[in-house]
Design a protein around this motif. Sequence first.
Motif, PDB file in Angstrom:
ATOM      1  N   UNK A  12       0.830  -1.201   0.000  1.00 49.15           N
ATOM      2  CA  UNK A  12       0.000   0.000   0.000  1.00 49.15           C
ATOM      3  C   UNK A  12       0.867   1.255   0.000  1.00 49.15           C
ATOM      4  N   UNK A  13       0.264   2.363  -0.407  1.00 46.87           N
ATOM      5  CA  UNK A  13       1.021   3.611  -0.559  1.00 46.87           C
ATOM      6  C   UNK A  13       1.719   4.027   0.722  1.00 46.87           C
ATOM      7  N   UNK A  14       1.055   3.829   1.877  1.00 46.02           N
ATOM      8  CA  UNK A  14       1.669   4.271   3.128  1.00 46.02           C
ATOM      9  C   UNK A  14       2.921   3.478   3.473  1.00 46.02           C
ATOM     10  N   UNK A  15       2.973   2.205   3.091  1.00 50.69           N
ATOM     11  CA  UNK A  15       4.176   1.428   3.343  1.00 50.69           C
ATOM     12  C   UNK A  15       5.270   1.747   2.333  1.00 50.69           C
ATOM     13  N   UNK A  16       4.873   2.008   1.087  1.00 48.26           N
ATOM     14  CA  UNK A  16       5.862   2.440   0.107  1.00 48.26           C
ATOM     15  C   UNK A  16       6.548   3.717   0.578  1.00 48.26           C
ATOM     16  N   UNK A  17       5.751   4.644   1.100  1.00 47.00           N
ATOM     17  CA  UNK A  17       6.310   5.905   1.592  1.00 47.00           C
ATOM     18  C   UNK A  17       7.189   5.693   2.819  1.00 47.00           C
ATOM     19  N   UNK A  18       6.844   4.678   3.621  1.00 45.26           N
ATOM     20  CA  UNK A  18       7.603   4.423   4.845  1.00 45.26           C
ATOM     21  C   UNK A  18       8.950   3.769   4.563  1.00 45.26           C
ATOM     22  N   UNK A  19       9.074   3.118   3.416  1.00 46.68           N
ATOM     23  CA  UNK A  19      10.351   2.493   3.061  1.00 46.68           C
ATOM     24  C   UNK A  19      11.327   3.555   2.566  1.00 46.68           C
ATOM     25  N   UNK A  20      12.612   3.258   2.649  1.00 44.55           N
ATOM     26  CA  UNK A  20      13.626   4.215   2.226  1.00 44.55           C
ATOM     27  C   UNK A  20      13.727   4.329   0.719  1.00 44.55           C
ATOM     28  N   UNK A  21      13.433   3.248   0.015  1.00 47.31           N
ATOM     29  CA  UNK A  21      13.577   3.261  -1.438  1.00 47.31           C
ATOM     30  C   UNK A  21      12.696   2.176  -2.043  1.00 47.31           C
ATOM     31  N   UNK A  22      12.085   2.468  -3.196  1.00 47.78           N
ATOM     32  CA  UNK A  22      11.311   1.473  -3.937  1.00 47.78           C
ATOM     33  C   UNK A  22      12.188   0.938  -5.065  1.00 47.78           C
ATOM     34  N   UNK A  23      12.370  -0.374  -5.088  1.00 46.11           N
ATOM     35  CA  UNK A  23      13.299  -1.006  -6.025  1.00 46.11           C
ATOM     36  C   UNK A  23      12.541  -1.982  -6.907  1.00 46.11           C
ATOM     37  N   UNK A  24      12.818  -1.933  -8.206  1.00 47.51           N
ATOM     38  CA  UNK A  24      12.149  -2.806  -9.170  1.00 47.51           C
ATOM     39  C   UNK A  24      13.133  -3.810  -9.755  1.00 47.51           C
ATOM     40  N   UNK A  25      12.657  -5.040  -9.958  1.00 47.95           N
ATOM     41  CA  UNK A  25      13.435  -6.036 -10.697  1.00 47.95           C
ATOM     42  C   UNK A  25      13.217  -5.769 -12.186  1.00 47.95           C
ATOM     43  N   UNK A  26      14.267  -5.490 -12.955  1.00 52.14           N
ATOM     44  CA  UNK A  26      14.070  -5.201 -14.382  1.00 52.14           C
ATOM     45  C   UNK A  26      13.576  -6.439 -15.135  1.00 52.14           C
ATOM     46  N   UNK A  27      12.638  -6.228 -16.015  1.00 49.57           N
ATOM     47  CA  UNK A  27      12.083  -7.308 -16.836  1.00 49.57           C
ATOM     48  C   UNK A  27      12.491  -7.078 -18.275  1.00 49.57           C
ATOM     49  N   UNK A  28      13.044  -8.090 -18.911  1.00 49.51           N
ATOM     50  CA  UNK A  28      13.579  -7.936 -20.259  1.00 49.51           C
ATOM     51  C   UNK A  28      12.717  -8.605 -21.326  1.00 49.51           C
ATOM     52  N   UNK A  29      11.806  -9.460 -20.891  1.00 52.38           N
ATOM     53  CA  UNK A  29      10.922 -10.123 -21.843  1.00 52.38           C
ATOM     54  C   UNK A  29       9.544  -9.502 -21.834  1.00 52.38           C
TER      55      UNK A  29
END
Length: 281
Positions: free
Chosen positions: A240-257
């Motif tokens: 949820x948005x409130x937990x995303x904001x509470x984390x220090x950084x949002x990290x994505x796994x890159x998808x190539x396919x």
Amino acid sequence: MTNVKAQRVRSVAALGRRSVREREGFFLAEGPQAVREAVRFRPDAVREVFADDTGRDRCGEILDAAANRGLPVRDTSPQVLAAMCDTTTPQGVLAVCRRVDVGLDEVLDGGPGGDVGGEPETRPEAASVSPRLLVVLTNIRDPGNAGTVIRGADAAGADAVLVGTNSVDVYNPKVVRSAVGSHFHIPLVLGLDVPALLARLRAQGIVSFAADGTGSVSLYDADLEAPHAWVMGNEAWGLPAELLDACDQAVAVPLYGKAESLNLAMAATVCLFASARAQRD
């Protein structure tokens, strides 16, 4: 044991229900690998082991190890074992174990936050210093995913799995089967208020990374060498948005396919092994 209606059989089978597990403080470890790891690493947590003829034939080494550690090993008929197990096709051996979760203080500070128990050479140790790699589960509902993340965290050498209040019970038989013995290797901390947990991690210098497909930072650009925790959200809607904001950084796994996203357990494993590599190279 041959009577499927015996009270002892019914009491073991009842551990398939969460309410009974919470009241009694025990859970089921089904199959050779889970029982082997329980006997090897947490014999203090094993109340008794049950085996039918198949188990005796295929798991003699495990049963001998249990007996050598002074654990009760009970002979059962296949019908009795089937009545006690959660699976429709048991693998011949079952252990009744007490809960093995620990307290948060024990993981973060090496303090007396929970009762680990066991002999020093056999029990899974919580961190004696500040941990370097953690995984936080919040609103995880699928037992298979939860068990696979626990197994992945164990394989990646994480210091602990921290579980929020709204996630599936980690002692659910499906979770235990999916973890395949990792419950007896890695410290588990349960029932956490995740926003409060993230604040405590930050105060202790542990960075929190939200694993999120829309994250602005690629997994391969994140600083994974410093102590950190991966925060994993619900299978369907993520964090949820409130937990995303509470984390220090949002990290994505890159998808190539062409795949739109990764399964939660797969994403968690990719992230955890990226962290393990960064911290060990």
